[in-house]
Design an enzyme around this catalytic site. Sequence first.
Site, PDB file in Angstrom:
ATOM      1  N   GLU A  92      -6.251   7.286  -0.636  1.00  0.00           N
ATOM      2  CA  GLU A  92      -6.197   6.060   0.143  1.00  0.00           C
ATOM      3  C   GLU A  92      -6.872   4.906  -0.593  1.00  0.00           C
ATOM      4  O   GLU A  92      -6.380   3.780  -0.597  1.00  0.00           O
ATOM      5  CB  GLU A  92      -6.840   6.264   1.521  1.00  0.00           C
TER       6      GLU A  92
ATOM      7  N   HIS B  15       0.842  -1.203   0.000  1.00  0.00           N
ATOM      8  CA  HIS B  15       0.000   0.000   0.000  1.00  0.00           C
ATOM      9  C   HIS B  15       0.876   1.252   0.000  1.00  0.00           C
ATOM     10  O   HIS B  15       0.635   2.201  -0.771  1.00  0.00           O
ATOM     11  CB  HIS B  15      -0.905  -0.028   1.230  1.00  0.00           C
ATOM     12  N   GLU B  16       1.893   1.280   0.848  1.00  0.00           N
ATOM     13  CA  GLU B  16       2.762   2.455   0.924  1.00  0.00           C
ATOM     14  C   GLU B  16       3.572   2.629  -0.353  1.00  0.00           C
ATOM     15  O   GLU B  16       3.804   3.758  -0.810  1.00  0.00           O
ATOM     16  CB  GLU B  16       3.686   2.347   2.144  1.00  0.00           C
TER      17      GLU B  16
END
Length: 322
Positions: free
Chosen positions: A210, A136-137
């Site tokens: 996000e 995700h990062e």
Amino acid sequence: MTGNGLRTFALLAALTAFFVGCGALIGGTQGALIAFALAAMMNVFAYWNADKIVLRMHNAREITPDEADPHLLRFGQDTADLAQRAGMPAPRIYIIHSDQPNAFATGRNPQNGAVAATTGLLQMLNREEVRGVMAHELAHVRHRDTLTMTVTATLAGAIGMLANFAMFSAMFGGGSSSERNGNALGAILVAFLAPMAAGLVQMAISRTREYEADKGGAEICGNPLALASALEKIEQRARGTINEAAERNPATAHMFIINPLNGLGKDNLFSTHPSTANRIARLHEMARAFGDGAQPVNDDDGPWGSRRPSTQPKRDFGGPWG
């Protein structure tokens, strides 16, 4: 440019224009020019130095290939492996000593990217879940979200500074009576509306990015359920665990995978993150669509379980990683 990229560009352009407009409202043409110059200088400084500043704020320590702790070394190797799967340079990898499970990314571009995870995250999640979080990062770095949010935060902070100046100008400004009245009205409008507008734009960008990073992270690690499981666990623990560095520096809250400042679980204009339940639901939809590539997460593995990372090939989810 993707639809998300266009929306983000439009929001940033609107925020910049609003900043210049605030300057004009306070000081006319001269005020607008000063505001524009100030915004340019702040953005240049943020472009080159924001990652170092943020990492220092959170007392992050870099993990190198000669790391003595075997668990941290494996964490670094797994993250570098995910970067390779994503077709991007390996980022600098950091560890933050905090009991709150969380992670964030920073850096102006993929060539200068950095990712950080807390010790609480590594202690709570198993290996598949940690890989999901770091994927995700990495998606944030690949999408250049870190640069976008840095610029947005910088402009929002500058607008707040303008608001303070506006109040000072209204109280102590010189000139004729009519000029003072006009300046006072403009200053009051800026003082009350500017911080509100800046905050709303920053939060809107944060929520959008996000969802995109969740999708990109699921594509990189190849297992949406691992990321979904990690988000659920982080949300539950983060609610009751204080992140002291984040509390001291709330302007960095939007960078974390889960809001480190509070446990609010609703989508609204005053939350920097979307609802975790909504994010998990979207990841489960991805898993159902590509069920043969999404493996259930076995909690019996425990934190940093011995189960090897998934050997499934990276799935094509129709996004930029396909």
